[in-house]
Enzyme design. Structure first.
Site, mmCIF file in Angstrom:
data_model
loop_
_atom_site.group_PDB
_atom_site.id
_atom_site.type_symbol
_atom_site.label_atom_id
_atom_site.label_comp_id
_atom_site.label_asym_id
_atom_site.label_seq_id
_atom_site.Cartn_x
_atom_site.Cartn_y
_atom_site.Cartn_z
ATOM 1 C CD GLU A 196 6.825 5.737 1.068
ATOM 2 O OE1 GLU A 196 7.557 4.808 0.698
ATOM 3 O OE2 GLU A 196 5.662 5.574 1.469
ATOM 4 C CD GLU A 336 -0.250 7.244 1.223
ATOM 5 O OE1 GLU A 336 -0.001 6.165 1.769
ATOM 6 O OE2 GLU A 336 0.457 7.720 0.326
HETATM 7 C C1 GLA Z 1 2.741 4.206 0.557
HETATM 8 C C2 GLA Z 1 2.343 4.805 -0.770
HETATM 9 C C3 GLA Z 1 0.910 4.474 -1.104
HETATM 10 C C4 GLA Z 1 0.611 3.002 -0.871
HETATM 11 C C5 GLA Z 1 0.981 2.628 0.525
HETATM 12 C C6 GLA Z 1 0.715 1.179 0.777
HETATM 13 O O1 GLA Z 1 2.214 4.897 1.599
HETATM 14 O O2 GLA Z 1 2.499 6.192 -0.805
HETATM 15 O O3 GLA Z 1 0.664 4.798 -2.431
HETATM 16 O O4 GLA Z 1 1.331 2.242 -1.788
HETATM 17 O O5 GLA Z 1 2.364 2.874 0.714
HETATM 18 O O6 GLA Z 1 -0.614 0.854 0.679
#
Ligand code: GLA
Length: 424
Positions: A196, A336
């Site tokens: 990020e 994710e």
């Molecule tokens: C981001 C991070 C993850 C997690 C999410 C929240 O996407 O990359 O590791 O912390 O936030 O659940």
């Protein structure tokens, strides 16, 4: 006579009205959205071929998330063992979880000290069950321990200078990669080196920077940027590359982010990847490839509300972004994924299932056509969770009804559809 005719007419009208009412009621109840408590979730996930096996035919790993609590949940671990061949630790392998402030303060050489106990438990589970791990994550400004950037690792001291910070970051990256490679050889198949680092809006980055490197996150300074400077991403990748080269291991290095399929952010991420992969020239004059892939987090749909969820335009945007990253000659991981759904109606559960099916269909077809940039897909919002409090962080992020499984691990239509699609 006349009276009787009128009466007869009236009675016919009444019968007609009654029939109409019955018909209206019938259609209303037929089409009324049901709550999913009435939906039949009788099938068991073991009735289905393992998703890891199915996706393996496309050279794609199937992953999900695990944390310290789920390490104690037998049912969750059973599900993971059956359907997955990739795991990501939720928080346990992040710097803020592994760095020990008290031990770092005592360190003789000034380098930080890590505690791997919880992370190692997760790694042991993966190793015992032949499951690969996405190392997550080496450098992330969010939730980061502020003391890591300060003199003597003391919370109230001044921030260190760039050179000191670079030494710490290089040491941290090298040590962490080396620890897991030495203790669990071959289990980690990739590391998210940086998470990020690209900002979302113009207040969060320098307008002249085509990489949109994040200087701020919700008003808080990105300390990596602040203390090291605007080459911290490139340098982090260089340190990670040096570490895996020295160890001689096949561990891919990833840049991971959210909103990766939004056009503007996608362009900025592409610029960042280009910058990372043209940062270091080798003796032969060629650039050293520092970054092997882009991790697309994959939270899809409106945030905290049904509006904006399950829209097919998102599938198109994801495909387009996968193409843009693939064109940079890097792999793509969906890291994710959570297909958000906040509604418990039968209509939206069905729409969610169809969306999931279409998503996988598009990803697989596109991947075959474009020489497979996608090599791993991980689901973060795996199971429904009705206990999320409305408006809470987890409710907004993962949504309560976005899972492939119910909260007691029953198969939802979304899972059945995706599994059937891949079984063809
Ligand atoms: C981001 C991070 C993850 C997690 C999410 C929240 O996407 O990359 O590791 O912390 O936030 O659940």
């Amino acid at each position: 006579m006349k009276k009787i005719t009128i009466f007869k007419k009236k009675s016919n009208q009444s019968i007609l009205i009654i029939i109409l009412c019955v018909l209206v009621c019938f259609f209303f109840f037929q089409n009324r959205p049901n709550t999913n408590s009435q939906i039949d979730y009788s099938t068991d996930y073991t009735d289905y071929t393992s998703m890891a096996k199915l996706l393996n035919r496309y050279n794609i790993k199937f992953g999900t998330v695990i944390n310290a609590q789920s390490m104690n949940q037998k049912n969750y671990k059973q599900l993971v063992k059956y359907h997955f061949n990739s795991l990501t630790a939720a928080n346990e392998m992040k710097a803020y979880s592994m760095l020990s402030q008290s031990e770092s303060q005592k360190s003789k050489d000034g380098m930080p000290v890590m505690n791997y106990t919880t992370a190692d438990r997760i790694m042991q589970f993966a190793a015992d069950n032949n499951i690969g791990v996405r190392g997550h994550v080496l450098v992330w400004d969010a939730y980061m321990s502020d003391w890591f950037f300060r003199e003597g690792y003391q919370s109230n001291n001044a921030y260190v200078d760039r050179e000191t910070m670079l030494k710490r970051v290089e040491y941290y990256i090298t040590e962490v990669i080396t620890h897991f490679e030495t203790s669990f050889p071959g289990v980690i198949y990739c590391w998210d080196v940086v998470n990020e680092a690209v900002g979302d809006n113009s207040e969060e980055y320098n307008l002249l920077d085509v990489r949109h490197l994040r200087t701020l996150r919700s008003g808080t300074k990105n300390l990596f940027y602040e203390v090291i400077g605007d080459d911290y991403v490139e340098l982090s990748f260089l340190y990670a590359r040096n570490a895996v080269t020295k160890l001689g291991v096949d561990v891919k290095l990833f840049y991971n982010d959210y909103n990766t399929f939004q056009e503007e952010k996608c362009s900025a991420i592409c610029e960042l990847i280009k910058s990372v992969n043209t940062y270091q020239k080798e003796a032969n004059g060629r650039y050293l490839k520092l970054c092997d892939g882009v991790g697309m987090q994959g939270y899809i749909g409106g945030y905290g509300e049904q509006e904006g969820c399950l829209e097919s335009a998102d599938i198109y945007r994801i495909q387009k972004a996968v193409g843009a990253y693939g064109a940079l000659n890097v792999e793509v991981h969906i890291t994710e994924s959570a297909v958000r759904n906040y509604d418990k109606t039968e209509v939206s559960i069905k729409k969610h299932a169809k969306f999931y099916e279409n998503l996988f269909d598009a990803l697989i077809k596109n991947n075959q056509k474009n020489n497979g940039p996608i090599t791993s897909i991980s689901i973060w919002g795996l199971c429904d969770n009705e206990s999320y409090a409305k408006g809470s962080y987890n409710y907004n992020l993962n949504s309560p009804y976005g899972g492939l499984f119910t909260q007691d691990y029953k198969v939802k239509e979304a899972f059945a559809k995706v599994n059937k699609l891949l079984s063809r």
